[in-house]
Design a protein around this motif. Sequence first.
Motif, short mmCIF file in Angstrom:
data_model
loop_
_atom_site.label_atom_id
_atom_site.label_comp_id
_atom_site.label_asym_id
_atom_site.label_seq_id
_atom_site.Cartn_x
_atom_site.Cartn_y
_atom_site.Cartn_z
N GLN A 245 33.42 42.77 31.58
CA GLN A 245 34.00 43.39 33.15
C GLN A 245 33.30 42.13 34.19
OE1 GLN A 245 31.10 44.85 35.47
NE2 GLN A 245 29.29 43.78 34.33
N PHE A 249 35.47 41.04 37.61
CA PHE A 249 34.51 41.44 38.59
C PHE A 249 35.08 40.14 39.91
CE2 PHE A 249 34.10 45.83 36.78
CZ PHE A 249 34.97 46.43 37.47
N HIS A 254 35.96 41.08 42.84
CA HIS A 254 35.10 42.40 43.18
C HIS A 254 33.94 42.27 43.32
CE1 HIS A 254 39.00 44.34 45.15
NE2 HIS A 254 39.49 43.98 43.77
N ALA A 257 31.57 45.50 42.52
CA ALA A 257 31.54 46.06 40.98
C ALA A 257 30.63 45.58 40.38
CB ALA A 257 32.76 46.43 41.46
N ALA A 258 31.02 44.22 39.70
CA ALA A 258 30.28 43.45 38.93
C ALA A 258 28.42 44.16 38.93
CB ALA A 258 30.69 42.30 38.72
#
Length: 373
Positions: A245, A249, A254, A257-258
């Motif tokens: 994940q 991101f 992004h 968001a991570a």
Amino acid sequence: MHEIYQKVFGVGKAIRGLDGLRAICVLLVLTDHAGLTKTSETGTLAVWVFFALSGFLIVPILFKARLRIEAGNSDGLTEIGLFMRNRALRIFPVYYLTLALIFLSTITVVSGDNVGKFYESISWLLTYTTNIYIGFVRHDWLGPLSHLWTLAVEQQFYVLFPLLFIWLPSRFWRSALPILLLLMLTVSAFLVFDDELMFRVNSLSGFYAIAVGGIFGLAAKRLGAVELRFSGLIILALGVVLILQHLYFIFGGHPNAALIIAPLLAGLLIMLVTVCQNSAATRFLELPLIRGVGVVSYGFYLFHGLLLGPSGRIVAVATGMREGTIFQGMQIITAFILTMIVSIASFIFFEEKIMQLKKRRATPITVAAGSNG
């Protein structure tokens, strides 16, 4: 030598597996700062796992302090004083030793732009406000000193959180913590979500990650030991998801968001390692070399930035290489060896002796039976 080996690489007395997690994190930081995994920002992921781990361990300690108050065995001021003293003994001496070593190097052998960065930021470094300086004053990193911002965030949490929660009745902790972390995340996102640097280093984002870890720490205390089938595979799978994940991101543009998701997965991972002490994953994390790196991880984290540059110069002189993947790999190996030597020496001859003072418990102030502090 045998005694030193046993203290660093011998069987651990704390929660099994957590030192191994620390070891993996500092190695991810090292490879990032050496440039090998910089594009994937493994150091950033490691820092958020560190934050969650700090909350996982610290919040239950404060919760126990609150229970002692409610049982009439102590009082709020005594517990806050003990907590602050123990944190100061663990964090301050080697941190200020590192700053002293940097200062000595700047007046003896080191020169260049990094010296200027050190003197420009010295007041912030001394007062554990480096994150504020980086994100809101300088608007840029501090080279080899950049990683010290994380210690500023943790220290700020250690000062503010006890003042807020030590007076809160224990029955409200599990509901108040989620509310607090959502509030911190919301305010941080509202103010600076569009600025990657500010969102990363501001105190509220770090507090959110630490509080998430704290919630999982309280949950682990309630669960106790758990026999879970295929727990090793579950822990491994969760670790893979945590990394994937993060990469998704980061490379998707992004990164913030991570940072939101990582503490949630990291907290769950840490909890599973803690409650599944007999899992294959925990046994792997307890391998002597891995656990040993974790035992001295605080010093390793502090010192590695000072030794990366010299390590690179050693490799350059020895091989003639100055860049490339092979050069970075050799620099990392050299830095790892040098940093481990310095960190072990610091742990055995400096940190451990100071930490002995934590065993002296102050005499609590007499509190009437049934008092809530």
